[in-house]
Design a protein around this motif. Structure first.
Motif, PDB file in Angstrom:
ATOM      1  N   SER A 264      -3.324 -15.937  16.872  1.00 24.01           N
ATOM      2  CA  SER A 264      -3.615 -14.646  17.499  1.00 24.01           C
ATOM      3  C   SER A 264      -4.967 -14.120  17.021  1.00 24.01           C
ATOM      4  O   SER A 264      -5.506 -14.562  16.003  1.00 24.01           O
ATOM      5  N   GLN A 285     -11.121 -10.799  27.426  1.00 22.38           N
ATOM      6  CA  GLN A 285     -10.667 -11.421  28.670  1.00 22.38           C
ATOM      7  C   GLN A 285     -10.672 -12.943  28.558  1.00 22.38           C
ATOM      8  O   GLN A 285      -9.723 -13.612  28.991  1.00 22.38           O
ATOM      9  N   VAL A 288      -7.693 -14.012  26.501  1.00 24.62           N
ATOM     10  CA  VAL A 288      -6.456 -13.885  27.280  1.00 24.62           C
ATOM     11  C   VAL A 288      -6.352 -15.013  28.298  1.00 24.62           C
ATOM     12  O   VAL A 288      -5.270 -15.575  28.524  1.00 24.62           O
ATOM     13  N   ASP A 289      -7.480 -15.378  28.908  1.00 29.15           N
ATOM     14  CA  ASP A 289      -7.496 -16.486  29.868  1.00 29.15           C
ATOM     15  C   ASP A 289      -6.989 -17.780  29.231  1.00 29.15           C
ATOM     16  O   ASP A 289      -6.402 -18.627  29.909  1.00 29.15           O
ATOM     17  N   ARG A 290      -7.227 -17.942  27.948  1.00 33.42           N
ATOM     18  CA  ARG A 290      -6.808 -19.147  27.232  1.00 33.42           C
ATOM     19  C   ARG A 290      -5.348 -19.071  26.784  1.00 33.42           C
ATOM     20  O   ARG A 290      -4.852 -20.003  26.142  1.00 33.42           O
ATOM     21  N   GLY A 291      -4.702 -17.940  27.043  1.00 30.26           N
ATOM     22  CA  GLY A 291      -3.333 -17.763  26.600  1.00 30.26           C
ATOM     23  C   GLY A 291      -3.224 -17.305  25.164  1.00 30.26           C
ATOM     24  O   GLY A 291      -2.140 -17.369  24.559  1.00 30.26           O
ATOM     25  N   ILE A 292      -4.318 -16.844  24.602  1.00 27.91           N
ATOM     26  CA  ILE A 292      -4.322 -16.368  23.216  1.00 27.91           C
ATOM     27  C   ILE A 292      -3.865 -14.913  23.170  1.00 27.91           C
ATOM     28  O   ILE A 292      -4.283 -14.090  23.980  1.00 27.91           O
ATOM     29  N   GLU A 293      -3.014 -14.614  22.220  1.00 23.46           N
ATOM     30  CA  GLU A 293      -2.512 -13.255  22.041  1.00 23.46           C
ATOM     31  C   GLU A 293      -3.572 -12.410  21.342  1.00 23.46           C
ATOM     32  O   GLU A 293      -4.003 -12.737  20.232  1.00 23.46           O
TER      33      GLU A 293
END
Length: 375
Positions: A264, A285, A288-293
């Protein structure tokens, strides 16, 4: 293409046409210009022209023009010199491989410029005029834009109270200008982690102050602690919020992120005294696009120390327009001194930096429509 235009639907070409262009009578020679572009030092070399719009309380924004770059004629009683009523922005123009020229999310700079002006009791410049003043200058001085890895034309819009009046009230006369400086890679010898001193003695801003505005006073407040930290071998200063249980806010000119061992990422939440960085919001952004919290929350100094000393923080970086993303290799405050990731740039830090610079320079898909064509 992103749209930064107001609701009147006029094209950028039409807006730029509102600017009268009077070319310099003493432009740099081609040889001199190319020599200056070859090895530019950030913020020391400027193009031949500047764009300008004037404002008065009676007439509003008028006299849109591009004129010769040069000294400003200013009355010694100009309000800005006495009460610091001014704001500024920073953005870049990038020349892509096909010769077109683009800017990264300038509508966000336009909105922040207006917010900053409002906080300093200055008139708000429309997004149309902001973008047109930038594009008019870029088109006039397009030959000044350097090419090469991470080379760009740095653009500095700024607004100041020009009325000659020694009284404490908002100025009735204001000037908006844009100047431009060719710049190369921020890290000429490659990206290097920086060392950060966390100041508990000095504050950059406080609750209800101007911390969220991009104004000179905030930067002036950071200069003394920066100088003091440099004496001890530190590159930058990180400021706290001044609360009884102090929390991390930002560096003198950059926002900050912490990468945790669980994958995270944490960044201090916007509090009214932290600058709303365009690079900051873009990185969030991309993460988030990478799926990171991503957690935007208050980061207390005590929690930061615990997470650093326990190894829960595995990377840290700062971000801003000039350097884009800067790895942080060391954090200290007098009670602790921790080296992060063995003082080396972190993998996620460098990956995000590469993605962002690739988008800006046209080497990677602009899937969010962040780039605006200027010329």
């Amino acid at each position: 293409m992103s749209s930064t235009l107001d609701k009147n639907t006029r094209s950028l070409d039409e807006l730029v046409a509102d600017f009268d262009v009077v070319t310099s009578d003493s432009p740099a020679s081609v040889a001199d210009r190319e020599a200056l572009k070859a090895k530019p030092k950030f913020g020391t070399v400027f193009t031949d022209h500047m764009s300008r719009v004037s404002w008065t309380a009676a007439d509003g924004w008028t006299n849109r023009r591009v004129e010769k770059y040069g000294p400003l004629l200013m009355d010694p009683a100009a309000a800005v010199l006495h009460y610091g009523q001014e704001v500024f922005e920073g953005l870049k123009a990038y020349k892509h491989a096909d010769g077109s020229v683009w800017s990264f999310r300038p509508e966000q700079n336009a909105m922040r410029y207006a917010r900053s002006a409002h906080r300093l009791a200055l008139p708000e410049l429309s997004a149309d005029d902001f973008l047109a003043s930038v594009a008019a200058l870029v088109r006039t001085d397009i030959d000044w834009i350097p090419t090469g890895d991470e080379a760009s034309l740095y653009l500095r819009p700024f607004m100041f109270a020009s009325e000659a009046f020694l009284g404490v009230r908002p100025s009735l006369e204001v000037e908006h200008l844009v100047i431009a400086s060719p710049v190369g890679p921020y890290f000429a010898g490659g990206v290097k982690p920086v060392s950060i001193w966390i100041s508990q003695e000095f504050a950059r801003a406080g609750k209800g102050g101007t911390g969220e505005a991009k104004c000179g006073g905030n930067y002036a407040a950071s200069l003394l602690p920066q100088r003091e930290a440099a004496k001890d071998g530190f590159d930058q200063v990180c400021f706290l919020d001044g609360a009884p249980e102090p929390a991390i806010e930002e560096l003198g000119g950059m926002n900050v992120f912490f990468v945790h061992s669980d994958g995270s990422v944490v960044t201090p939440k916007l509090s009214g005294s932290i600058l709303q960085g365009v690079t900051r919001m873009s990185i969030i952004q991309l993460l988030v696009d990478r799926g990171i919290e991503v957690h935007e929350r208050r980061v207390t100094l005590a929690d930061l120390r615990t997470d650093l000393e326990s190894g829960q923080i595995v990377e840290a970086f700062a971000c801003g327009t000039a350097a884009v993303v800067t790895p942080i290799g060391r954090l200290a405050d007098g009670t602790f001194d921790v080296t992060i990731n063995n003082g080396e740039p972190g993998a996620l830090t460098m990956d995000v930096r590469a993605e962002l610079t690739d988008i800006q320079n046209g080497r990677r898909e602009d899937r969010h429509g962040w780039m605006t064509r200027l010329a």
